[in-house]
Design a protein around this motif. Sequence first.
Motif, short mmCIF file in Angstrom:
data_model
loop_
_atom_site.label_atom_id
_atom_site.label_comp_id
_atom_site.label_asym_id
_atom_site.label_seq_id
_atom_site.Cartn_x
_atom_site.Cartn_y
_atom_site.Cartn_z
N GLY A 475 -40.32 -3.64 -10.57
CA GLY A 475 -39.46 -2.94 -11.42
C GLY A 475 -38.34 -2.12 -10.55
N ILE A 476 -36.96 -2.59 -10.56
CA ILE A 476 -35.74 -2.02 -10.36
C ILE A 476 -34.26 -2.42 -11.49
CG2 ILE A 476 -33.93 -3.51 -8.72
CD1 ILE A 476 -36.12 -4.73 -7.16
N THR A 477 -34.00 -0.86 -11.50
CA THR A 477 -32.59 -0.69 -11.78
C THR A 477 -31.46 -1.63 -11.04
OG1 THR A 477 -33.36 1.87 -12.20
CG2 THR A 477 -30.81 1.28 -12.90
N THR A 478 -30.64 -2.53 -12.10
CA THR A 478 -29.88 -2.60 -11.59
C THR A 478 -28.70 -2.19 -11.17
OG1 THR A 478 -30.07 -3.82 -13.85
CG2 THR A 478 -30.87 -5.11 -12.65
N SER A 479 -28.78 -1.55 -11.54
CA SER A 479 -27.90 -0.76 -11.03
C SER A 479 -27.69 0.86 -10.09
CB SER A 479 -26.37 -0.90 -11.73
OG SER A 479 -24.99 -0.22 -11.29
N SER A 480 -27.24 1.54 -9.38
CA SER A 480 -28.21 2.56 -8.90
C SER A 480 -27.67 3.65 -10.34
CB SER A 480 -27.11 3.02 -7.54
OG SER A 480 -25.70 2.94 -7.53
N ALA A 481 -25.99 3.63 -10.70
CA ALA A 481 -25.91 4.58 -11.76
C ALA A 481 -25.76 5.57 -11.66
CB ALA A 481 -26.59 4.10 -12.84
N HIS A 482 -25.21 5.82 -9.88
CA HIS A 482 -25.28 7.53 -9.32
C HIS A 482 -23.18 8.18 -10.39
CE1 HIS A 482 -29.19 6.77 -8.00
NE2 HIS A 482 -28.86 7.44 -7.32
N ARG A 483 -23.25 7.88 -11.20
CA ARG A 483 -21.61 8.13 -11.18
C ARG A 483 -21.85 9.86 -11.79
NH1 ARG A 483 -19.62 6.78 -16.38
NH2 ARG A 483 -19.54 9.14 -17.39
N THR A 484 -21.37 10.76 -11.11
CA THR A 484 -21.36 12.09 -11.21
C THR A 484 -21.09 12.18 -12.84
OG1 THR A 484 -20.80 12.24 -9.30
CG2 THR A 484 -20.63 14.20 -10.03
N LEU A 485 -22.13 13.10 -13.11
CA LEU A 485 -21.90 13.91 -14.29
C LEU A 485 -21.77 15.04 -14.01
CD1 LEU A 485 -24.90 11.70 -15.91
CD2 LEU A 485 -22.64 11.46 -16.64
N GLN A 486 -22.58 15.98 -12.95
CA GLN A 486 -22.39 17.15 -13.86
C GLN A 486 -21.92 17.94 -12.26
OE1 GLN A 486 -25.03 17.97 -15.39
NE2 GLN A 486 -25.35 16.28 -16.22
N GLY A 487 -21.16 18.86 -12.63
CA GLY A 487 -20.61 19.36 -11.09
C GLY A 487 -20.82 20.44 -10.20
N ILE A 488 -21.22 21.28 -11.87
CA ILE A 488 -21.72 23.00 -10.98
C ILE A 488 -23.01 23.17 -10.67
CG2 ILE A 488 -21.19 25.64 -11.35
CD1 ILE A 488 -19.10 24.16 -10.03
N PHE A 489 -23.81 23.47 -10.46
CA PHE A 489 -25.32 23.91 -10.45
C PHE A 489 -25.41 25.49 -10.21
CE2 PHE A 489 -28.96 24.82 -8.68
CZ PHE A 489 -30.28 25.11 -9.55
N ALA A 490 -26.39 26.10 -11.66
CA ALA A 490 -25.42 27.85 -11.61
C ALA A 490 -27.15 28.21 -10.71
CB ALA A 490 -25.15 27.93 -12.70
N GLU A 491 -27.14 29.23 -10.51
CA GLU A 491 -28.05 29.57 -9.29
C GLU A 491 -28.59 30.16 -10.08
OE1 GLU A 491 -29.52 30.43 -5.31
OE2 GLU A 491 -28.70 28.14 -4.64
N GLN A 492 -29.73 31.15 -10.32
CA GLN A 492 -30.40 32.75 -10.86
C GLN A 492 -29.41 33.62 -10.75
OE1 GLN A 492 -34.36 33.74 -11.33
NE2 GLN A 492 -34.22 34.84 -13.56
N ALA A 493 -29.04 34.39 -11.97
CA ALA A 493 -28.10 35.58 -11.25
C ALA A 493 -29.02 36.77 -11.08
CB ALA A 493 -27.01 36.31 -12.50
N LYS A 494 -28.72 36.90 -8.96
CA LYS A 494 -29.58 37.67 -8.72
C LYS A 494 -29.40 39.37 -8.76
CE LYS A 494 -31.40 34.36 -5.19
NZ LYS A 494 -31.93 33.94 -4.38
N PRO A 495 -30.34 40.12 -9.26
CA PRO A 495 -29.64 41.69 -8.68
C PRO A 495 -28.87 42.40 -7.97
CG PRO A 495 -32.03 41.63 -9.59
CD PRO A 495 -31.58 40.14 -9.61
#
Length: 694
Positions: A475-495
């Motif tokens: 089984g093979i995805t016929t295109s990698s389709a790795h276009r950037t969708l998400q820009g920011i990843f927010a980590e859990q805020a630490k006290p």
Amino acid sequence: MEMTLVVCTVVMSFLNHVYSQTGATPLEGGPIWFRYLVCNPSSSGGDTASRFFDIQLASDQDTVITVFISSLCDSKLNDTFRVPAHSGLGFRVSSDLKFMIRGSGHVSNQVVLVRASAPIYVATVYGSQGGTEGTVVPEERELGTVYRAISYSDPHLNKNLDENILSEFVVAAFEDSTRVTITPSVPTFDGSPADIPFEIVLSAGECYQLQTEYTLKPDDVTGSTITSSKPVAVYGAHGASIYLPNSYDQGGEAYGGLLCESVTPMQSWGHTFACQQIALRPTKDKYPGEILGDVVRVLALEPRTTVRVNGITWGSALNANEFRDTLISSPLLIETSSPSLVVEYSHCAYWQEDSTGNTFMVMVPPVEQMLNRSVFFLTQDTNYDRHYLNIVTESSSKNKLMLDGKPVIDTMFTDLPTTTAGGHYSVGSLKVSSGYHVLTSPTDSAHGFNAFAYGTPGIVVWDGISYYPNLWSYGITTSSAHRTLQGIFAEQAKPVGTSGSAVMKLTNLAQVVSVLDSASIKLDSASKAQGYTVSISRTIGNQFNFISPVLSDTVRLSIVPRPKDTVTGTMTIYHHINGEKTLVPAFTTFVVLPYVQGVVTSDAIAGMQVLPISPNPVSGKLDFLSITLRNPRSREVILIVTDILGRQFGDAIRIKTVGDWQRVKLRAPITPGIYSVVISDGTERNVENFVVTR
């Protein structure tokens, strides 16, 4: 002519055989711009079992491209040749164990590097006489630095578990000194505990495989966290999965096969997915214990991720890195409240001559990743005699698709029962031939398609012997389709200690600039009842709120009044990546501890605010940069301005801050672009990103 003869002889003798529509020819030199790393994780069967490792290439360029194949594992695999435009090529890299990655917890060099002077489609088909699998190979620029592993765990293999059939993943590096931090979701085969991060360093062309613990417990590495200092390729795999729950119970015989798929980096995760079972699945029971349909897995990135299937909420919300499986036998639409990863698994074949298709896994691209053109090449190995495409398209476009210049019959599609965000989607299966193909739609990509290919042989012929009917599959995805969708990843805020505040790290996962647009904050019920409000010290919503690619920034959460109790809640940062108009939410949680009198944190450089100003444009560049900053207390600091590549502009400035807003003038010829202000007092350091415009 002599050089051509020599090089072709090397290719043919080492690669065993070439099945090509065009006939590859050698080519020396030429620029190399596109790079792909190919890995072959461990597969089922003992060391004596025959194995193979094939690579498939396709070109859609109007000019001839150059492909360079090499590996640290074997210096003989080092040849350059041509693949003419609008054609494909498949070849066997190896028929032994040399390129199979073995073991867990150590660095190896069983990696194949494919380099090209133009974009190409790269896929692999590999395995042993007991089962095969395939995967698309993303190009370096489509990869990232933050991943969640996805694999499988088969509870029906715990009766004969060994190191060849464990849940596993592989990380491979393009560059020297690539630092990789791994947090396993379960105990590993080599003794690493669950949930404890550790670091490895990889050189170019090296890889690292991690497998589950060698016990009777069928652990699954899915949800393991992988972060790296430079882009890496990640492959999720399982040595031999079955997923045929009743076969052992009813005395049946079911035979597992290799699972493997390139893992999508976090910046390419989506919210909406459409899928259907593969065409090879039977429509009714023929044998005791036979499974109808396929398995779909949803992996959540963030806590409290709700999942809807065909418009109906699916169980409770998922936690961060938690996954859930379901059996599908009809088309469905999956919607998630936060970025998620979706994978489809094909079951193994039942041991009967007319049972069709073995195990494989494929990534299900989100509908946000739709394309309007996809070029791919399906193996021409004569052992495979059936190939199919599963296609997802926007319903209004199903009568516009073209395969190899011929219309795709729109009656093959089934409309999904629900719509999402105004979109209505259809799914369908299409039988295709082996070799080079191009699937197109005249629409824009938002109304285009996604697709994956799969196939199986009739009677497998190995070394002149016919056996294992229908038990190979890929089984093979016929295109990698790795276009950037998400820009920011927010980590859990630490006290921040007991200061009554917290700091949250924002990381730009994209390869382009991400822009912070707005934020919303929601207190949990107990904290809300206390009358607390939350403010953010870093202003969000003006033109200077850029975060450069693969860099991080922080925002400080302050509680008013100073909290006497622990304050908890959630924050959503809305942002967009450069060139895209859609606002994307990044969701995270925060905890702020009660304030304790006497704790002083307001003089930290991390609390410094910088407002860059861009005056006096002169012939497209600035003769000086005026920076306004505020430091909570007086101190001497050093200020440096760098560009996106880390190059310093002008001299470092030593200034005495006065505990209030003040302006600093840096004289240097700075052109429009993205920059960072680096401020340090010798012990602490703060970085603020900004943009300079004309």
